[in-house]
Scaffold this motif. Structure first.
Motif, PDB file in Angstrom:
ATOM      1  N   GLY A 270      40.353  34.940  19.407  1.00 21.58           N
ATOM      2  CA  GLY A 270      40.787  34.851  20.794  1.00 21.58           C
ATOM      3  C   GLY A 270      42.171  34.280  20.997  1.00 21.58           C
ATOM      4  O   GLY A 270      42.725  34.389  22.096  1.00 21.58           O
ATOM      5  N   SER A 271      42.747  33.690  19.949  1.00 22.71           N
ATOM      6  CA  SER A 271      44.087  33.116  20.072  1.00 22.71           C
ATOM      7  C   SER A 271      45.140  34.219  20.019  1.00 22.71           C
ATOM      8  O   SER A 271      44.938  35.261  19.381  1.00 22.71           O
ATOM      9  N   PRO A 272      46.290  34.018  20.656  1.00 22.92           N
ATOM     10  CA  PRO A 272      47.360  35.012  20.556  1.00 22.92           C
ATOM     11  C   PRO A 272      47.812  35.158  19.101  1.00 22.92           C
ATOM     12  O   PRO A 272      47.879  34.172  18.360  1.00 22.92           O
ATOM     13  N   CYS A 273      48.113  36.367  18.697  1.00 22.14           N
ATOM     14  CA  CYS A 273      48.640  36.586  17.350  1.00 22.14           C
ATOM     15  C   CYS A 273      49.958  35.831  17.209  1.00 22.14           C
ATOM     16  O   CYS A 273      50.846  35.943  18.061  1.00 22.14           O
ATOM     17  N   PRO A 274      50.121  35.043  16.149  1.00 20.01           N
ATOM     18  CA  PRO A 274      51.349  34.252  16.012  1.00 20.01           C
ATOM     19  C   PRO A 274      52.555  35.039  15.518  1.00 20.01           C
ATOM     20  O   PRO A 274      53.646  34.478  15.416  1.00 20.01           O
ATOM     21  N   ARG A 275      52.379  36.317  15.217  1.00 24.58           N
ATOM     22  CA  ARG A 275      53.526  37.097  14.749  1.00 24.58           C
ATOM     23  C   ARG A 275      54.510  37.316  15.900  1.00 24.58           C
ATOM     24  O   ARG A 275      54.110  37.693  17.008  1.00 24.58           O
ATOM     25  N   ILE A 276      55.767  37.088  15.630  1.00 24.27           N
ATOM     26  CA  ILE A 276      56.802  37.249  16.649  1.00 24.27           C
ATOM     27  C   ILE A 276      56.804  38.693  17.174  1.00 24.27           C
ATOM     28  O   ILE A 276      56.751  39.647  16.395  1.00 24.27           O
ATOM     29  N   ALA A 277      56.834  38.829  18.479  1.00 23.35           N
ATOM     30  CA  ALA A 277      56.899  40.115  19.178  1.00 23.35           C
ATOM     31  C   ALA A 277      55.563  40.847  19.217  1.00 23.35           C
ATOM     32  O   ALA A 277      55.476  41.917  19.810  1.00 23.35           O
ATOM     33  N   CYS A 278      54.495  40.287  18.605  1.00 22.62           N
ATOM     34  CA  CYS A 278      53.182  40.927  18.701  1.00 22.62           C
ATOM     35  C   CYS A 278      52.469  40.385  19.929  1.00 22.62           C
ATOM     36  O   CYS A 278      52.433  39.171  20.161  1.00 22.62           O
ATOM     37  N   THR A 279      51.899  41.262  20.716  1.00 23.63           N
ATOM     38  CA  THR A 279      51.203  40.854  21.934  1.00 23.63           C
ATOM     39  C   THR A 279      49.688  40.899  21.769  1.00 23.63           C
ATOM     40  O   THR A 279      48.947  40.800  22.751  1.00 23.63           O
ATOM     41  N   ARG A 284      37.522  38.636  15.635  1.00 22.72           N
ATOM     42  CA  ARG A 284      36.605  38.393  14.515  1.00 22.72           C
ATOM     43  C   ARG A 284      35.636  39.557  14.406  1.00 22.72           C
ATOM     44  O   ARG A 284      35.032  39.973  15.396  1.00 22.72           O
ATOM     45  N   ILE A 285      35.505  40.097  13.204  1.00 23.48           N
ATOM     46  CA  ILE A 285      34.499  41.106  12.922  1.00 23.48           C
ATOM     47  C   ILE A 285      33.704  40.640  11.717  1.00 23.48           C
ATOM     48  O   ILE A 285      34.084  39.678  11.032  1.00 23.48           O
ATOM     49  N   THR A 286      32.593  41.294  11.469  1.00 23.90           N
ATOM     50  CA  THR A 286      31.768  40.958  10.304  1.00 23.90           C
ATOM     51  C   THR A 286      31.857  42.080   9.295  1.00 23.90           C
ATOM     52  O   THR A 286      31.640  43.251   9.627  1.00 23.90           O
ATOM     53  N   GLN A 287      32.197  41.724   8.066  1.00 29.64           N
ATOM     54  CA  GLN A 287      32.258  42.685   6.968  1.00 29.64           C
ATOM     55  C   GLN A 287      31.443  42.137   5.805  1.00 29.64           C
ATOM     56  O   GLN A 287      31.689  41.025   5.336  1.00 29.64           O
ATOM     57  N   ALA A 288      30.470  42.918   5.377  1.00 33.61           N
ATOM     58  CA  ALA A 288      29.594  42.512   4.273  1.00 33.61           C
ATOM     59  C   ALA A 288      28.998  41.124   4.512  1.00 33.61           C
ATOM     60  O   ALA A 288      28.889  40.305   3.598  1.00 33.61           O
ATOM     61  N   GLY A 289      28.648  40.856   5.769  1.00 38.59           N
ATOM     62  CA  GLY A 289      28.001  39.614   6.110  1.00 38.59           C
ATOM     63  C   GLY A 289      28.930  38.417   6.246  1.00 38.59           C
ATOM     64  O   GLY A 289      28.459  37.290   6.428  1.00 38.59           O
ATOM     65  N   ARG A 290      30.245  38.638   6.190  1.00 37.45           N
ATOM     66  CA  ARG A 290      31.198  37.539   6.272  1.00 37.45           C
ATOM     67  C   ARG A 290      32.175  37.776   7.418  1.00 37.45           C
ATOM     68  O   ARG A 290      32.526  38.918   7.733  1.00 37.45           O
ATOM     69  N   SER A 291      32.627  36.710   8.033  1.00 37.61           N
ATOM     70  CA  SER A 291      33.563  36.825   9.147  1.00 37.61           C
ATOM     71  C   SER A 291      34.952  37.205   8.652  1.00 37.61           C
ATOM     72  O   SER A 291      35.448  36.637   7.675  1.00 37.61           O
ATOM     73  N   THR A 292      35.550  38.154   9.326  1.00 41.13           N
ATOM     74  CA  THR A 292      36.928  38.547   9.076  1.00 41.13           C
ATOM     75  C   THR A 292      37.732  38.309  10.345  1.00 41.13           C
ATOM     76  O   THR A 292      37.318  38.722  11.434  1.00 41.13           O
ATOM     77  N   PHE A 293      38.861  37.652  10.215  1.00 37.38           N
ATOM     78  CA  PHE A 293      39.752  37.387  11.348  1.00 37.38           C
ATOM     79  C   PHE A 293      41.047  38.154  11.138  1.00 37.38           C
ATOM     80  O   PHE A 293      41.647  38.070  10.054  1.00 37.38           O
ATOM     81  N   TYR A 294      41.487  38.895  12.157  1.00 36.88           N
ATOM     82  CA  TYR A 294      42.712  39.690  12.021  1.00 36.88           C
ATOM     83  C   TYR A 294      43.217  40.077  13.396  1.00 36.88           C
ATOM     84  O   TYR A 294      42.535  39.907  14.412  1.00 36.88           O
ATOM     85  N   CYS A 295      44.443  40.591  13.427  1.00 39.07           N
ATOM     86  CA  CYS A 295      45.025  41.100  14.663  1.00 39.07           C
ATOM     87  C   CYS A 295      45.035  42.619  14.597  1.00 39.07           C
ATOM     88  O   CYS A 295      45.789  43.212  13.810  1.00 39.07           O
ATOM     89  N   PRO A 296      44.224  43.289  15.407  1.00 40.92           N
ATOM     90  CA  PRO A 296      44.156  44.751  15.339  1.00 40.92           C
ATOM     91  C   PRO A 296      45.422  45.444  15.835  1.00 40.92           C
ATOM     92  O   PRO A 296      45.615  46.631  15.570  1.00 40.92           O
ATOM     93  N   ARG A 297      46.306  44.712  16.529  1.00 43.87           N
ATOM     94  CA  ARG A 297      47.520  45.346  17.027  1.00 43.87           C
ATOM     95  C   ARG A 297      48.573  45.474  15.936  1.00 43.87           C
ATOM     96  O   ARG A 297      49.216  46.522  15.813  1.00 43.87           O
ATOM     97  N   CYS A 298      48.786  44.437  15.164  1.00 41.74           N
ATOM     98  CA  CYS A 298      49.880  44.497  14.178  1.00 41.74           C
ATOM     99  C   CYS A 298      49.411  44.718  12.750  1.00 41.74           C
ATOM    100  O   CYS A 298      50.239  44.986  11.855  1.00 41.74           O
ATOM    101  N   GLN A 299      48.114  44.614  12.484  1.00 45.84           N
ATOM    102  CA  GLN A 299      47.611  44.882  11.133  1.00 45.84           C
ATOM    103  C   GLN A 299      47.079  46.295  11.089  1.00 45.84           C
ATOM    104  O   GLN A 299      46.091  46.640  11.728  1.00 45.84           O
ATOM    105  N   ARG A 300      47.786  47.139  10.342  1.00 45.43           N
ATOM    106  CA  ARG A 300      47.466  48.564  10.296  1.00 45.43           C
ATOM    107  C   ARG A 300      47.038  49.020   8.913  1.00 45.43           C
ATOM    108  O   ARG A 300      47.373  48.405   7.944  1.00 45.43           O
TER     109      ARG A 300
END
Length: 300
Positions: A270-279, A284-300
């Motif tokens: 829920g926090s803003p992505c800290p990458r400069i210029a990313c909005t 958080r999603i679950t992959q193989a039973g574990r939490s994954t945290f990422y920014c879907p806007r800048c991580q491609r």
């Protein structure tokens, strides 16, 4: 579960006290941890000199002068406490400002190493409330073939892990990239926290299929170069900061690691992505039973 930077921090904290010390005796306050302690554990270690304290992936390796090696794992809540015996009146110190209280209950002090050193006697105490850690004995000349170590992949430190090697590792993988990076047969000691952080630094989605960032055999790609560099630097930064110290983990001297205060995405849903210029915002999603945290806007 402590990850590689935490274990390396513990190793560095124990090294000045343990290397070169003679083990006067080992006090076992219970017969088992996660697994039963070797029947001759205390007797094998008594009188031996510790030649080196090493690490492989998330395992601590205590090399003794007779060729034996103690393989130790911290489990979920294991930690070591160093107590100098030069001043019997002094209270044991626990430096650092703690985010979570450290266990000080002696009923969780399960293994005590009584050490003789030129600087004076010391005790190294293994405390583990949950008892998911363990200590085993192995022989140095057969260490590479030990069942816990023989299938481990490359260490995520130094220059061995580069874009070419990462590309070759991932080429045939059809699993999500996050899952592939957690495979200890590929990269040893890389855990959930630092995979999330490295993928964010490299701007690569954890959901992307691993093979899609690989190049031709013996060739790297822009993504594998960026990811290899991100993995190495995030581990190096965490070690320099003293580890992440989530939940029960503490450095060997009791002080707190501060890398968790600089997480870019891990546990920041829920926090803003800290990458400069990313909005975007961290999800958080679950992959193989574990939490994954990422920014879907800048991580491609």
């Amino acid at each position: 579960m402590p990850e590689l930077p935490e274990v390396e921090t513990v190793r560095r904290g124990l090294q000045p006290v343990m290397e070169g010390a003679r083990i006067e005796r080992v006090e076992l306050r219970r017969p088992d941890l996660r697994f039963p302690l070797p029947l001759d554990f205390a007797a094998r270690l008594q009188g031996r000199t510790i030649e080196a304290l090493a690490r492989r992936a998330k395992y601590l390796l205590v090399h003794l002068d007779d060729g034996a090696v103690v393989i130790a794992h911290l489990g979920m809540s294991g930690s070591f406490r160093i107590e100098e015996e030069s001043d019997a009146e002094a209270e044991p110190e626990t430096p650092g400002t703690f985010h979570h209280p450290r266990s000080k209950d002696e009923k969780h002090d399960h293994v005590v190493f009584h050490l003789e050193r030129p600087e004076g006697r010391a005790r190294v105490i293994y405390n583990d409330p949950r008892r998911f850690g363990f200590m085993l004995l192995a022989e140095a000349d057969a260490l590479h073939d030990h069942p816990l170590l023989n299938g481990l992949g490359v260490e995520p430190t130094g220059n061995a892990l580069d874009g070419v090697l990462l590309s070759d590792m991932l080429r045939a993988k059809k699993t999500p990239l996050k899952s592939a990076l957690l495979d200890q047969h590929l990269i040893a000691g890389l855990g959930n926290i630092y995979v999330c952080e490295a993928l964010w630094r490299a701007a690569i989605s954890p959901k992307r299929l691993a093979g899609t960032i690989a190049g031709k055999p013996g060739k790297d790609t822009l993504r594998t170069r960026r990811l290899a560099e991100a993995i190495r630097t995030v581990i190096a930064d965490a070690v320099a900061a003293g580890g992440s110290t989530l939940r029960d983990h503490r450095q060997a001297d009791g002080s707190l690691g501060y890398f968790q205060h600089t997480f870019s995405v891990y546990d920041r849903e829920g926090s803003p992505c800290p990458r400069i210029a990313c909005t975007g915002a961290v999800q958080r999603i679950t992959q193989a039973g574990r939490s994954t945290f990422y920014c879907p806007r800048c991580q491609r």
